[in-house]
Design a protein around this motif. Structure first.
Motif, short mmCIF file in Angstrom:
data_model
loop_
_atom_site.label_atom_id
_atom_site.label_comp_id
_atom_site.label_asym_id
_atom_site.label_seq_id
_atom_site.Cartn_x
_atom_site.Cartn_y
_atom_site.Cartn_z
N GLU A 155 104.23 4.64 71.29
CA GLU A 155 103.15 4.64 70.20
C GLU A 155 102.65 3.84 69.40
N GLY A 156 104.07 3.08 68.86
CA GLY A 156 103.55 2.24 67.65
C GLY A 156 103.49 0.79 68.09
N PRO A 157 103.39 -0.05 66.90
CA PRO A 157 103.83 0.08 65.65
C PRO A 157 102.76 1.14 64.75
N PHE A 158 101.76 0.91 65.25
CA PHE A 158 100.82 2.04 64.64
C PHE A 158 99.97 2.96 65.51
N ARG A 159 99.21 3.79 65.16
CA ARG A 159 98.48 4.73 66.08
C ARG A 159 97.22 5.09 65.19
N ILE A 160 96.19 5.28 65.80
CA ILE A 160 94.93 5.93 65.17
C ILE A 160 94.88 7.12 65.79
N VAL A 161 94.37 7.98 64.71
CA VAL A 161 94.20 9.46 64.92
C VAL A 161 92.82 9.76 64.39
N ALA A 162 91.93 9.91 65.22
CA ALA A 162 90.22 10.30 64.88
C ALA A 162 90.20 11.66 64.97
N SER A 163 90.75 12.61 63.92
CA SER A 163 90.56 13.88 63.82
C SER A 163 89.40 14.60 64.36
N GLY A 164 88.31 14.09 63.68
CA GLY A 164 86.85 14.66 64.18
C GLY A 164 86.31 14.45 65.79
N ASP A 165 86.84 13.82 66.53
CA ASP A 165 86.61 13.27 67.77
C ASP A 165 86.88 14.44 68.69
N LYS A 166 86.02 14.83 69.45
CA LYS A 166 86.18 16.16 70.40
C LYS A 166 87.07 15.58 71.63
N ARG A 167 86.98 14.33 72.08
CA ARG A 167 87.70 13.85 72.95
C ARG A 167 88.85 12.75 72.10
N ALA A 168 89.97 12.60 72.80
CA ALA A 168 90.91 11.76 72.23
C ALA A 168 90.79 10.42 72.64
N ALA A 169 89.65 9.98 73.15
CA ALA A 169 89.49 8.61 73.44
C ALA A 169 89.61 7.37 72.76
N ARG A 170 89.50 7.91 71.33
CA ARG A 170 89.45 6.70 70.11
C ARG A 170 91.00 6.94 69.45
N TRP A 171 91.77 7.72 69.98
CA TRP A 171 93.07 7.96 69.50
C TRP A 171 93.99 6.66 69.96
N VAL A 172 94.04 5.79 69.26
CA VAL A 172 94.54 4.55 69.99
C VAL A 172 96.06 4.50 69.59
N ARG A 173 96.95 4.25 70.68
CA ARG A 173 98.30 3.97 70.43
C ARG A 173 98.84 2.59 70.48
N GLN A 174 99.71 2.18 70.08
CA GLN A 174 100.29 0.60 70.02
C GLN A 174 98.98 -0.40 69.26
N VAL A 175 98.50 0.27 68.29
CA VAL A 175 97.48 -0.77 67.64
C VAL A 175 98.14 -1.92 66.99
N ILE A 176 97.71 -3.05 67.51
CA ILE A 176 98.11 -4.43 66.97
C ILE A 176 96.93 -5.10 66.01
N GLU A 177 95.80 -4.69 66.07
CA GLU A 177 94.79 -5.44 65.59
C GLU A 177 93.61 -4.53 65.22
N LEU A 178 93.16 -4.99 63.94
CA LEU A 178 91.89 -4.33 63.19
C LEU A 178 90.86 -5.43 62.83
N LYS A 179 89.70 -5.37 63.24
CA LYS A 179 88.96 -6.27 63.00
C LYS A 179 87.43 -5.81 62.43
N LEU A 180 87.00 -6.16 61.50
CA LEU A 180 85.89 -5.79 60.77
C LEU A 180 84.70 -6.80 61.39
N THR A 181 83.67 -6.48 61.81
CA THR A 181 82.67 -7.20 62.53
C THR A 181 81.17 -6.40 62.14
N ALA A 182 80.16 -7.35 62.26
CA ALA A 182 78.78 -6.83 61.99
C ALA A 182 78.12 -6.96 63.47
N VAL A 183 77.35 -5.70 63.83
CA VAL A 183 76.58 -5.75 65.03
C VAL A 183 75.31 -6.34 64.63
N LYS A 184 75.27 -7.01 65.70
CA LYS A 184 73.82 -8.06 65.47
C LYS A 184 72.55 -7.41 66.48
#
Length: 95
Positions: free
Chosen positions: A66-95
């Motif tokens: 599961e680790g080193p990090f895991r995202i838990v998106a509690s408001g999602d009806k499906r767990a498709a965005r509950w990401v395990r083994q998170v190694i990167e977070l990137k902020l970007t703007a949609v163009k």
């Protein structure tokens, strides 16, 4: 997640408006899986739900599956965005 972003210098709350409303947070996993969250989804000034970046479960560090990090998106009806083994977070703007 919002506390982590704020600690990293990402302004949320009243500073999140106008062109910044196109910003998304992309989380990448060790196996190449990637998901996106609108930055407003992560901001407690916009959303009631929490998106958690966890490093522990029941007070113990996450195991290698599961680790080193895991995202838990509690408001999602499906767990498709509950990401395990998170190694990167990137902020970007949609163009």
């Amino acid at each position: 997640m919002s506390a982590l972003l704020s600690a990293g210098g990402i302004q949320l709350g009243d500073a999140l408006r106008g062109p910044r409303m196109t910003e998304v947070l992309v989380a990448g996993a060790a196996d190449g899986y990637r998901v996106a969250f609108a930055l407003a989804e992560v901001d407690p000034a916009f959303a009631v739900r929490e998106i958690i970046l966890a490093d522990k479960r029941d007070g113990k560090p996450l195991d290698a599956k599961e680790g080193p990090f895991r995202i838990v998106a509690s408001g999602d009806k499906r767990a498709a965005r509950w990401v395990r083994q998170v190694i990167e977070l990137k902020l970007t703007a949609v163009k």
